[in-house]
Design an enzyme around this catalytic site. Structure first.
Site, PDB file in Angstrom:
ATOM      1  N   GLU B 283      -0.878  -7.280  27.099  1.00  0.00           N
ATOM      2  CA  GLU B 283       0.350  -7.411  27.890  1.00  0.00           C
ATOM      3  C   GLU B 283       1.519  -6.684  27.235  1.00  0.00           C
ATOM      4  OE1 GLU B 283      -0.452 -11.552  30.244  1.00  0.00           O
ATOM      5  OE2 GLU B 283       0.475 -11.752  28.287  1.00  0.00           O
ATOM      6  N   ASP B 357      -6.645 -17.700  32.306  1.00  0.00           N
ATOM      7  CA  ASP B 357      -5.389 -18.011  31.620  1.00  0.00           C
ATOM      8  C   ASP B 357      -4.913 -19.431  31.866  1.00  0.00           C
ATOM      9  OD1 ASP B 357      -3.121 -17.893  30.168  1.00  0.00           O
ATOM     10  OD2 ASP B 357      -2.047 -16.502  31.469  1.00  0.00           O
ATOM     11  N   GLU B 385       2.179 -24.664  32.066  1.00  0.00           N
ATOM     12  CA  GLU B 385       2.528 -23.434  32.765  1.00  0.00           C
ATOM     13  C   GLU B 385       1.959 -23.404  34.181  1.00  0.00           C
ATOM     14  OE1 GLU B 385       1.370 -19.957  30.590  1.00  0.00           O
ATOM     15  OE2 GLU B 385       1.962 -18.572  32.178  1.00  0.00           O
TER      16      GLU B 385
END
Lengths: 689, 689
Positions: B283, B357, B385
């Site tokens: 990323e 993820d 998240e």
């Protein structure tokens, strides 16, 4: 776990004095409340919280066959024989009176919010250990609008905030009502604050969308019974950003219609919405001048729509032009005095206390007294942007008092800013909040005293900084009388200490660039000349200081002749303003007996010495305080001393490159070089927008 | 003021049971401590805090002429007759034993940190109201490194943080030691956490400058006596950014020297520094592949320098290439298995529990069991998240257990991830923290239970989620047994509810773009295909789901044959993974008796019903709880229900545009259109980096 000071000054510590304690027991044993609304519910809750703390008992309401200990009711509800005993006549719905009638303590007012203020006043007196017997108080606010300005952003950051994230969690509003919102309202109401601008003056139009207005509504509902109105900052270009219009010209009919619709939408949700604060054509914010209209055109466009709804516009005067190379000190005056008389009656022009920007000391802003036909609103800063941020103990009440007592001579001698404000039909004082999500709300525990003082002084500009400090100390610390006396002295001297070690003799705007943390008097690399410290101190090999007299920028001419006379002569001006108005020779002999250079060094040293003394005094009380509280302040005072020395060393080393004069003996020698200080960088200093 | 839950599970509420209370009085009346160091000081302090809470008395140490109630000492200090009674042999310096010897409770261990763990264990048992008599416990960690990963930035924000600003105030460190740091260490030590990575894996080289290392040192000094080591994230390009080198090539001698110097500098300040976590070539982060080197080259370059200092490298496997159009599920495996055997012994490859993820449910990551010569570290996410952030009650212990119990078949049946980790010579579990500066630390009060569970489960991966929940509830709420039982059930079902209403049947990665808040299954506008939800659900007019079998991406082939067999057939695969591995026809009949379309709708509805039931259950206990606590959870559950309905409505409406099938009757009808849901925007959703 020890006290974390979340409760602010509403600790309601157990009363140890038996006589006072018994008297409270008696009065709290039968409370009669004559009214009934949401504010009354809050009064009852607060009495319960206080009673649990003070005497570890529940209060009792309406106990049968028992003498009333405390009678709370609006004047129209009081029995005649009691109402007649009121010593005074209310001019404000917010005023309150407390007096004793036989064995009953009476709190009365014209409104239930007045009763709430009276209740908090009584509880404060108890908390400060004043005896209840013979209690008598008649108090009314001298200023109508006592408003916090939050420079809080929608993403949770706070511009110039040094105490954590914003307390307003826009993401979880409106469905989640944080206990903080309630405790925030309690704290504000307890010191008479009756308004809050929820959003940064550097505004974001998103707050005016339907989704966010529902969040604002939720907060307004929490705050309303506490007598607190909500206000928002209005982004002038919102009709373009939200309304998809091509212009935000205040004279354009579509723009006017867009604002009318938007304001109707707001009042549909929040019938007592307070109004807008607007920062326009200032530091990159959009405004009416983008369309060749005046500030009055812009303010009146909004004010006209708000007027029938009893809303107000607080239009900020903090403007300085990108184009003009004029002394920034003069620009607001130049821009606004010509508009005097052109504003609608529900507009206040919101003026910072000084003409530059919340420096540790500024002479009062020349706009005060210069716009007789326009209500001005005074803007003070509670957050310590330029006073050491949240690592510095700087009690600001003396600074606020200095401003409020400043004599403008606008209507002859005695035309103080406080009085001028009071005499306006519409008036207000704004305070840029120092509140954040830190557990203790203000980062530095003593930051709480500035929030407290702001409330007290905006209610009564004659209030004594010493009395406010004494009360705050008693409400905040459970300690000895010696502690209160010694620490009160520290507080009262603390702002002057900051002035001495960072902005002595009228020097100003010498702080770090952008984040405003620490000294950077050498900075001269910013694109605008008047953003650079060097622009403000103008040191050269002969002199230092900004000549604002006739031979200089002549900003002095914006003041009344009596004021000019005080300040125009470098021999007779109060030394605290010397270099604000004069460019003075390094070797000039001052009335202190020292040369300017030596006096400057003396001030820097003296400020550091003051901080050292603060540490010594604080450490005397190590055994009186719980350890986390002692350590908190002790660590911060040590940081402050480090920072004071940093200011002193770097500033004297730097200015010596101009004066070329030797350091006087009393100045402690720097253990670092100027180059070292100049190399320091603080990329993550807090509060920088 | 009511409980604000700052104290986490360390409330030490007053003990009401008289028998237990008397027993504590007896044992706390004479405590003998045989060792003496900073950790022992903490043990004594903690006993004092606990005693004040439990029985409102001070503890007494070394009372003369009195039987010892509690004896605390390392094994080598214990009298022989007592030491002999130890039932077990310590394999870890962190293990502890508690047992009774005559009337004395004995806590022993090989180290004082072991004694600290034993003390916390004893206090936890008291707090959970277990009787002291006959207490017996022998406990050792099954995992060596139990580490929190803070994704905290130097500017005070927290990536994927939903509970306020970072608790680490880098600006005021090292001179200001916030009480939070101490309480954070207490909380961690009380649940066996022994390491903390202070900085975001998306790293900032500034943390490695001398100024910041002094700040890290101050934290390390606070944490050390609690048995907690500090770690930092290392930015791979730091030699360029800080060292002014032209390269960060791990095989370059100057680069190696720069890191050697830097690491020496760190150890000079922090002799027990733990090491680095590195996110490289992922990323946008820099890494060894920028220089055509492998992850092993990068990790080993740091590890070699750290090895003699006993530091470790945690090298993250969360990589997916910008260039490859390969199923992201497969990329970490492809990248790392080929490096097996190449890493130095002090490197762990840190692998997220699943290959995508941190979804509410993922099959275990295929790297587990696939690198037999390389120690892997399990990375779990505590911050929610993808599980409703801080407005959702989702107790994660069952999810962690599901992962730890997953059988990889790497060494035959029973090769669970927990066991594989345990059998490694070097092992660890990382948890991405959900901690922030909110007063209650985690935003949602029940977020505390996830921090608590993470500690317990990383100490003992066999620990029961139910027992952990029961203990946490008793330590957190002063309430009735009915409350504990009912709310424990809520907790244990809560994560499954989130799966049902947001990621049913193996669907995944359907959340809002960027901020990951709420549903956005229709998003297909991101520049990388595998950032788009549409890439993951692959709905069309016939089918839905990601075919990862042989006929699809064949990610399934990365698992052992026994695992493949469980998952390869759409008729026999556990429905919870169905659409993770298979692209399935809308009309396929499932073993629930429903078609896929109806089952999908059923799951969405059932998840919403679960939340509704949670609300009903919670509201039964209104009168048992203080109002702020009751309201806090009640408001959040209502928000959660709104969000569950939002997921259900928008997802079913959206998927219906593909299936074209009618909604089953049991599905509650949406009161909003798909277009409405698609129009929602959340520019200031929290935690977005």
């Amino acid at each position: 776990m020890a006290d974390n000071h979340y409760k602010l000054w509403l600790n309601y510590y157990p009363i140890e004095n038996t006589i006072i304690k018994n008297s409270i027991v008696k009065h709290f044993n039968n409370i009669q409340v004559l009214n009934n609304d949401a504010t009354i519910d809050i009064i009852k809750k607060e009495l319960n919280i206080a009673s649990a703390g003070f005497i570890n008992r529940d209060v009792k309401f309406n106990t049968p066959n028992s003498e009333t200990g405390l009678l709370i009711g609006t004047l129209d509800k009081l029995p005649n024989n009691i109402a007649q005993r009121l010593d005074g006549e209310f001019k404000s719905h917010e005023g309150f009176a407390i007096f004793q009638h036989n064995n009953t303590i009476v709190i009365t007012a014209l409104s239930t919010v007045g009763l709430l203020y009276g209740t908090y006043n009584l509880l404060e007196n108890i908390g400060a250990n004043y005896p209840l017997t013979g209690v008598k108080n008649f108090s009314e606010p001298l200023i109508q609008h006592r408003i916090l300005n939050h420079w809080d952003n929608l993403n949770g950051t706070v511009e110039r905030g040094y105490s954590g994230a914003s307390i307003f969690n826009w993401h979880t509003l409106p469905d989640y009502i944080d206990q903080r919102y309630i405790d925030y309202a309690r704290a504000n109401a307890s010191i008479g604050i009756n308004g809050t601008v929820l959003t940064n003056v550097n505004s974001n139009a998103t707050i005016l969308t339907g989704t966010y207005l529902q969040k604002v509504k939720a907060l307004a509902n929490v705050f309303r019974p506490f007598g607190i109105k909500v206000y928002l900052s209005a982004r002038f270009s919102a009709p373009i950003e939200l309304g998809k219009l091509k212009t935000a010209d205040p004279l354009n009919a579509d723009v006017q219609q867009w604002w009318a619709n938007k304001i109707n939408e707001i009042y549909d949700s929040i019938p007592d919405f307070g109004g807008f604060v607007v920062k326009a054509n200032s530091e990159g914010q959009p405004g009416p001048q983008d369309y060749n209209r005046t500030h009055a055109d812009g303010a009146n466009m909004l004010a006209k729509i708000l007027l029938p709804k009893k809303g107000i516009v607080m239009w900020r005067a903090f403007v300085y032009s990108h184009e003009q190379n004029e002394d920034r000190h003069k620009q607001a005056y130049n821009e606004f005095t010509k508009l005097d008389g052109q504003f609608l009656p529900n507009v206040m022009v919101q003026v910072k206390n000084g003409a530059i920007d919340f420096m540790p000391r500024e002479p009062f802003h020349p706009l005060f007294g210069a716009m007789p036909k326009t209500p001005l609103m005074l803007e003070l800063q509670i957050t310590q942007e330029y006073l050491g941020q949240a690592t510095t103990l700087a009690y600001l009440a003396p600074m606020y008092k200095e401003v409020l007592d400043s004599d403008t001579y606008a209507e002859g001698k005695g035309s103080t800013i406080g009085k001028l404000l009071h005499n306006q039909k519409l008036n207000g004082i704004a305070g840029v909040a120092n509140i954040g999500a830190d557990i203790n709300w203000t980062g530095h525990l003593f930051g709480q005293s500035n929030w407290f003082a702001f409330g007290k002084q905006s209610w009564n500009y004659n209030a004594s900084p010493k009395e406010i400090a004494d009360t705050w100390l008693k409400l905040t610390f459970k300690a000895s009388d010696n502690f209160y006396q010694d620490i009160s002295k520290i507080m009262l001297n603390s702002r002057e200490a900051v002035v001495k070690y960072s902005n002595p003799l009228g020097l100003h705007h010498l702080m770090g660039t952008g984040h405003h943390y620490g000294p950077e008097p050498w900075a001269n690399y910013l694109p605008r000349e008047d953003w650079n410290p060097t622009y403000y101190h103008k040191a050269d090999s002969f002199d230092i200081g900004f000549n604002r007299t006739k031979t200089g920028s002549n900003a002095l001419s914006q003041y009344k002749p009596e004021v000019q006379q005080q300040w125009q002569n470098e021999d007779s001006i109060d030394l605290k303003y010397l270099l604000w108005f004069h460019h003075v020779n390094w070797n000039k002999k001052l009335n202190t007996g020292r040369t300017l250079w030596n006096e400057l060094c003396y001030q820097y040293q003296s400020g550091c010495d003051d901080v050292k003394n603060m540490i010594t005094t604080w450490q005397k009380y190590k055994n009186e305080l719980d350890m986390p509280t002692f350590n908190h302040v002790n660590m911060l005072l040590n940081i402050q001393y480090k920072e004071a020395v940093w200011w002193r060393n770097s500033s004297t080393l730097y200015f010596q490159t101009f004066s070329k004069l030797p350091f006087p003996q009393f100045l402690e020698k720097s253990d670092k070089t100027l180059e070292y200080y100049q190399s320091l960088k603080f990329p993550y200093a807090p509060g920088h927008h």
